[in-house]
Design an enzyme around this catalytic site. Structure first.
Site, PDB file in Angstrom:
ATOM      1  N   LYS A   1       0.839  -1.216   0.000  1.00  0.00           N
ATOM      2  CA  LYS A   1       0.000   0.000   0.000  1.00  0.00           C
ATOM      3  C   LYS A   1       0.864   1.253   0.000  1.00  0.00           C
ATOM      4  CE  LYS A   1      -1.620  -1.495   3.831  1.00  0.00           C
ATOM      5  NZ  LYS A   1      -2.323  -1.779   5.104  1.00  0.00           N
TER       6      LYS A   1
ATOM      7  N   THR B   1      -7.495   9.659   7.904  1.00  0.00           N
ATOM      8  CA  THR B   1      -7.032   8.411   7.278  1.00  0.00           C
ATOM      9  C   THR B   1      -6.695   7.340   8.316  1.00  0.00           C
ATOM     10  OG1 THR B   1      -4.791   9.276   7.240  1.00  0.00           O
ATOM     11  CG2 THR B   1      -6.097   9.554   5.234  1.00  0.00           C
TER      12      THR B   1
ATOM     13  N   GLY C   1      -7.008   4.199  10.168  1.00  0.00           N
ATOM     14  CA  GLY C   1      -7.778   2.971   9.963  1.00  0.00           C
ATOM     15  C   GLY C   1      -7.968   2.574   8.511  1.00  0.00           C
ATOM     16  N   THR C   2      -7.312   3.299   7.585  1.00  0.00           N
ATOM     17  CA  THR C   2      -7.483   2.948   6.171  1.00  0.00           C
ATOM     18  C   THR C   2      -6.965   1.536   5.880  1.00  0.00           C
ATOM     19  OG1 THR C   2      -5.456   4.205   5.776  1.00  0.00           O
ATOM     20  CG2 THR C   2      -7.506   5.238   5.104  1.00  0.00           C
ATOM     21  N   GLY C   3      -5.794   1.221   6.477  1.00  0.00           N
ATOM     22  CA  GLY C   3      -5.186  -0.087   6.197  1.00  0.00           C
ATOM     23  C   GLY C   3      -6.049  -1.225   6.716  1.00  0.00           C
ATOM     24  N   CYS C   4      -6.522  -1.082   7.957  1.00  0.00           N
ATOM     25  CA  CYS C   4      -7.363  -2.132   8.564  1.00  0.00           C
ATOM     26  C   CYS C   4      -8.620  -2.330   7.720  1.00  0.00           C
ATOM     27  CB  CYS C   4      -7.801  -1.734   9.966  1.00  0.00           C
ATOM     28  SG  CYS C   4      -6.439  -1.306  11.055  1.00  0.00           S
TER      29      CYS C   4
HETATM   30  N1  ADP Z   1      -5.502  10.240   1.267  1.00  0.00           N
HETATM   31  C1  ADP Z   1      -5.839   9.109   0.659  1.00  0.00           C
HETATM   32  N2  ADP Z   1      -6.654   9.139  -0.425  1.00  0.00           N
HETATM   33  C2  ADP Z   1      -7.049   8.014  -1.057  1.00  0.00           C
HETATM   34  N3  ADP Z   1      -6.648   6.803  -0.671  1.00  0.00           N
HETATM   35  C3  ADP Z   1      -5.820   6.688   0.406  1.00  0.00           C
HETATM   36  C4  ADP Z   1      -5.370   7.828   1.128  1.00  0.00           C
HETATM   37  N4  ADP Z   1      -4.571   7.413   2.136  1.00  0.00           N
HETATM   38  C5  ADP Z   1      -4.528   6.071   2.049  1.00  0.00           C
HETATM   39  N5  ADP Z   1      -5.250   5.635   0.996  1.00  0.00           N
HETATM   40  C6  ADP Z   1      -5.483   4.243   0.593  1.00  0.00           C
HETATM   41  O1  ADP Z   1      -5.861   3.544   1.772  1.00  0.00           O
HETATM   42  C7  ADP Z   1      -5.340   2.227   1.772  1.00  0.00           C
HETATM   43  C8  ADP Z   1      -4.478   2.034   3.021  1.00  0.00           C
HETATM   44  O2  ADP Z   1      -3.199   2.529   2.738  1.00  0.00           O
HETATM   45  P1  ADP Z   1      -2.141   3.044   3.784  1.00  0.00           P
HETATM   46  O3  ADP Z   1      -2.653   4.257   4.445  1.00  0.00           O
HETATM   47  O4  ADP Z   1      -0.873   3.152   3.027  1.00  0.00           O
HETATM   48  O5  ADP Z   1      -2.062   1.835   4.814  1.00  0.00           O
HETATM   49  P2  ADP Z   1      -2.010   1.839   6.405  1.00  0.00           P
HETATM   50  O6  ADP Z   1      -3.283   2.450   6.871  1.00  0.00           O
HETATM   51  O7  ADP Z   1      -1.876   0.408   6.755  1.00  0.00           O
HETATM   52  O8  ADP Z   1      -0.835   2.666   6.791  1.00  0.00           O
HETATM   53  C9  ADP Z   1      -4.577   2.106   0.457  1.00  0.00           C
HETATM   54  O9  ADP Z   1      -5.413   1.553  -0.526  1.00  0.00           O
HETATM   55  C10 ADP Z   1      -4.225   3.538   0.117  1.00  0.00           C
HETATM   56  O10 ADP Z   1      -3.997   3.719  -1.275  1.00  0.00           O
HETATM   57  C1  MP5 Z   2      -5.465  -1.693  17.356  1.00  0.00           C
HETATM   58  C2  MP5 Z   2      -4.915  -1.129  16.095  1.00  0.00           C
HETATM   59  N1  MP5 Z   2      -4.734  -1.930  15.030  1.00  0.00           N
HETATM   60  C3  MP5 Z   2      -4.241  -1.427  13.879  1.00  0.00           C
HETATM   61  C4  MP5 Z   2      -3.895  -0.101  13.752  1.00  0.00           C
HETATM   62  C5  MP5 Z   2      -3.336   0.452  12.462  1.00  0.00           C
HETATM   63  O1  MP5 Z   2      -4.060   1.561  11.979  1.00  0.00           O
HETATM   64  P1  MP5 Z   2      -3.958   2.086  10.481  1.00  0.00           P
HETATM   65  O2  MP5 Z   2      -4.918   1.294   9.675  1.00  0.00           O
HETATM   66  O3  MP5 Z   2      -4.332   3.520  10.509  1.00  0.00           O
HETATM   67  O4  MP5 Z   2      -2.556   1.892  10.047  1.00  0.00           O
HETATM   68  C6  MP5 Z   2      -4.089   0.728  14.889  1.00  0.00           C
HETATM   69  N2  MP5 Z   2      -3.783   2.026  14.863  1.00  0.00           N
HETATM   70  N3  MP5 Z   2      -4.594   0.172  16.047  1.00  0.00           N
HETATM   71 MG    MG Z   3      -3.270   4.440   6.785  1.00  0.00          MG
END
Ligand code: ADP
Ligand code: MP5
Ligand code: MG
Length: 576
Positions: A249, A282, A284-287
């Site tokens: 990601k 943003t 929780g986007t990854g989860c």
């Molecule tokens: N500002 C944003 N606009 C659109 N998509 C986003 C944005 N930030 C993250 N994403 C998308 O959200 C998903 C989670 O990505 P990311 O934020 O890199 O992971 P994590 O939350 O695990 O750190 C990916 O599909 C990413 O492309």
């Molecule tokens: C309990 C728990 N699990 C996972 C994440 C990752 O969060 P994110 O999706 O923003 O990277 C978090 N902040 N807390």
């Molecule tokens: Mg994220």
């Protein structure tokens, strides 16, 4: 499943029937709930533990489904989230539950850790004892027909080993691993000690892993990842650790105006790109992305489709939530269900439906407005100023786009006066402009379906001429009944007139409030309202208000008349 039968869900729904696929020998052999499962989307598939051939199917009416025995039930797609709790509910288990609910999949949970967390960061972490993680896993997996397991925060080597052991004992259709290590705020959720067990034990069992930039870098011994090409290299190297698919990601990719993720399935790379939403929300986007992938896999979609849908889901939710404000920290949560904003908007109708709103019910008519050279919004404004207590837009000939624009404009006017606005027949328009409800006729969208589509708080009215239709409207979840035509009218061709007697019969049979309609105006409104039956709450009028020079004057006249008429007593006693 060599000889299973697949039918598209859309063709099944089109028939308004549930189709249950039953092998003829199933009931004869007395299969139990565990080895006979019917899943509903995207295909109805009958699965049996011993791959029993499917030789036939039975179609049953929706209502007959309730009579099914325990041995044949509709299987709901099910994701088990094994993750940490986020007290701020933006990420972790809470995000997973919301993402699965939004994607219409059941989600059970095994909590590995409890974090004290908000939009500022992580203030505390308390891991759940390993034995108790094991106990939760067993409780769910031994009983609940889980399709897909999705993992988030796995804070210790012991917990990962327990998970892998339990999954060998209770295999599932797919395993989605989000290798959570660091929160968006930069706080450590799982230390470097877990890296080797991730690489060597968990990843080879995974159908997909979804590291973010920092996690991919940590898994690759700290290599710098700064460009889309770097993501591709990382995806290939991570693939070599054993997962069937990799999604790296790029949400945190520096200097990128797009949010770019790289998907690799061993053969092909897919660059998934969407415009970067300008928002702080943003967390929780990854989860959520990983949960959505799991949800789509649980429904039976192939991996590439699941990943594409998940990316689109996150992007849509972020865009919807870009301006919402929860917490004072740098990373706010977003709204998975796309629902929060509407309820906080000033213009949302805040009162529940009140049957006294039916007193002077104005129904618009596009022909009449055309004839008198006024816009629909001018007509609605004048009717409200004259005392209309509820408005229905009945635009049988309008083009959809024009109708939607008018409906939005009328809604603004109605909201500013606290008058509910309903749409005749067009559920799509009601949904698109967030109107207060709909009014449907006997041959329109069934009230039960309208209720399901609009949700529990919107107003649903149904036209009824008979006690039987009235009873059905109640069962279907309607809020009120429109009964008519009481008198002959030229706004509805070939409409059977029920007369005052028909109105009385319907009112007596009704458990819902009733509004009388059809040929009613200043000359006869009093006669109608004084028939002396329970539940008659008002009159609905088209021509009397709109087929004249001045809507304001006509509405005022009728309003004065209704206010004077004796509609207390019976009408105050609503039986619901
Ligand atoms: N500002 C944003 N606009 C659109 N998509 C986003 C944005 N930030 C993250 N994403 C998308 O959200 C998903 C989670 O990505 P990311 O934020 O890199 O992971 P994590 O939350 O695990 O750190 C990916 O599909 C990413 O492309
Ligand atoms: C309990 C728990 N699990 C996972 C994440 C990752 O969060 P994110 O999706 O923003 O990277 C978090 N902040 N807390
Ligand atoms: Mg994220």
């Amino acid at each position: 499943m060599a000889s299973s039968t697949f039918l598209s869900a859309s063709s099944l729904f089109a028939t308004k029937h549930y189709l249950l696929l039953i092998p003829p020998q199933a009931s004869a052999k007395g299969y139990t709930n565990n080895n006979l499962r019917v899943s509903n989307s995207p295909s109805f598939v009958l699965r049996t533990k011993n791959s029993t051939h499917l030789q036939g199917f039975v179609a049953m009416q929706e209502k007959d489904a309730s009579t099914l025995g325990d041995d044949l039930k509709i299987k709901i797609p099910h994701v088990l989230s094994v993750a940490g709790s986020d007290s701020g509910a933006g990420a972790g288990i809470q995000a997973d539950l919301k993402a699965c609910a939004a994607r219409r999949v059941y989600c059970s949970t095994v909590i590995t850790s409890v974090t004290a967390q908000n939009t500022v960061g992580v203030q505390g972490v308390s891991n759940v004892p390993e034995d108790f993680v094991a106990e939760q896993l067993k409780s769910v997996l031994s009983d609940m027909q889980v399709d897909v397991v999705k993992t988030g925060m796995l804070p210790s080597v012991g917990i990962i080993n327990i998970l892998c052991k339990t999954l060998r004992e209770f295999p599932v259709q797919a395993l989605v691993v989000d290798p959570v290590m660091v929160s968006t705020s930069g706080d450590v959720l799982a230390g470097p000690s877990i890296l080797s067990v991730f690489r060597e034990v968990l990843f080879p069992m995974a159908d997909i892993i979804t590291p973010n930039l920092k996690e991919a870098s940590a898994l690759l011994d700290g290599v710098q990842l700064e460009t889309v090409d770097d993501l591709r290299c990382a995806a290939r190297l991570l693939y070599d650790m054993g997962p069937k698919n990799v999604l790296v990601k790029g949400g945190d990719l520096p200097d990128s105006s797009d949010a770019v993720d790289i998907f690799f399935n061993g053969d092909n790379f897919y660059e998934l790109r969407s415009p970067r939403v300008k928002t702080q929300n943003t967390h929780g986007t990854g989860c959520s992305l990983a949960s959505c992938i799991a949800a789509e896999l649980a429904k039976g979609y192939p991996m590439v489709s699941a990943v594409k849908v998940a990316k689109r889901f996150v992007e849509t939710a972020l865009d919807y939530s870009k301006d919402i404000f929860i917490g004072n920290g740098p990373q706010g949560p977003f709204d998975h269900l796309l629902r929060l904003k509407r309820h906080s908007q000033d213009c949302h109708r805040l009162q529940a439906f009140n049957s006294s709103d039916l007193l002077l019910y104005a129904v618009t008519d596009s022909e009449m407005n055309k004839k008198w050279g006024r816009s629909i919004t001018d007509a609605v404004k004048a009717a409200i100023e004259g005392g209309a207590t509820i408005v229905q837009l009945r635009e049988k000939d309008a083009e959809t786009q024009d109708f939607l624009e008018s409906a939005k404009a009328c809604l603004k006017i109605c909201r500013s006066h606290g008058v509910p606005l309903l749409i005749n027949d067009r559920i799509d328009i009601a949904l698109a402009c967030d109107a207060d409800g709909v009014h449907v006729g006997q041959s329109d969208m069934p009230a039960r379906v309208a209720r399901t589509l609009l949700g529990p708080e919107k107003i649903v009215g149904v036209s009824c001429k008979t006690p039987e239709q009235t009873r059905q409207a109640w069962v279907d979840g309607a809020d009120y009944i429109g009964c008519g035509g009481v008198y002959p009218t030229n706004t509805k061709e070939n409409n059977i007139t029920v007369g005052l007697d028909g109105l009385k019969t319907v009112c007596m049979a009704s458990t819902l409030p009733v509004v009388a309609i059809g040929g009613i105006g200043v000359s006869n409104a009093r006669t109608v309202m004084e028939i002396g039956v329970p539940n008659l709450k008002g009159v609905a009028v088209v021509s009397a208000l709109f087929d004249g020079e001045c809507v304001l004057t006509e509405t005022r006249k009728l309003h004065a008349m209704l206010s004077e008429s004796n509609i207390d007593g019976y009408t105050q006693k609503l039986i619901i």
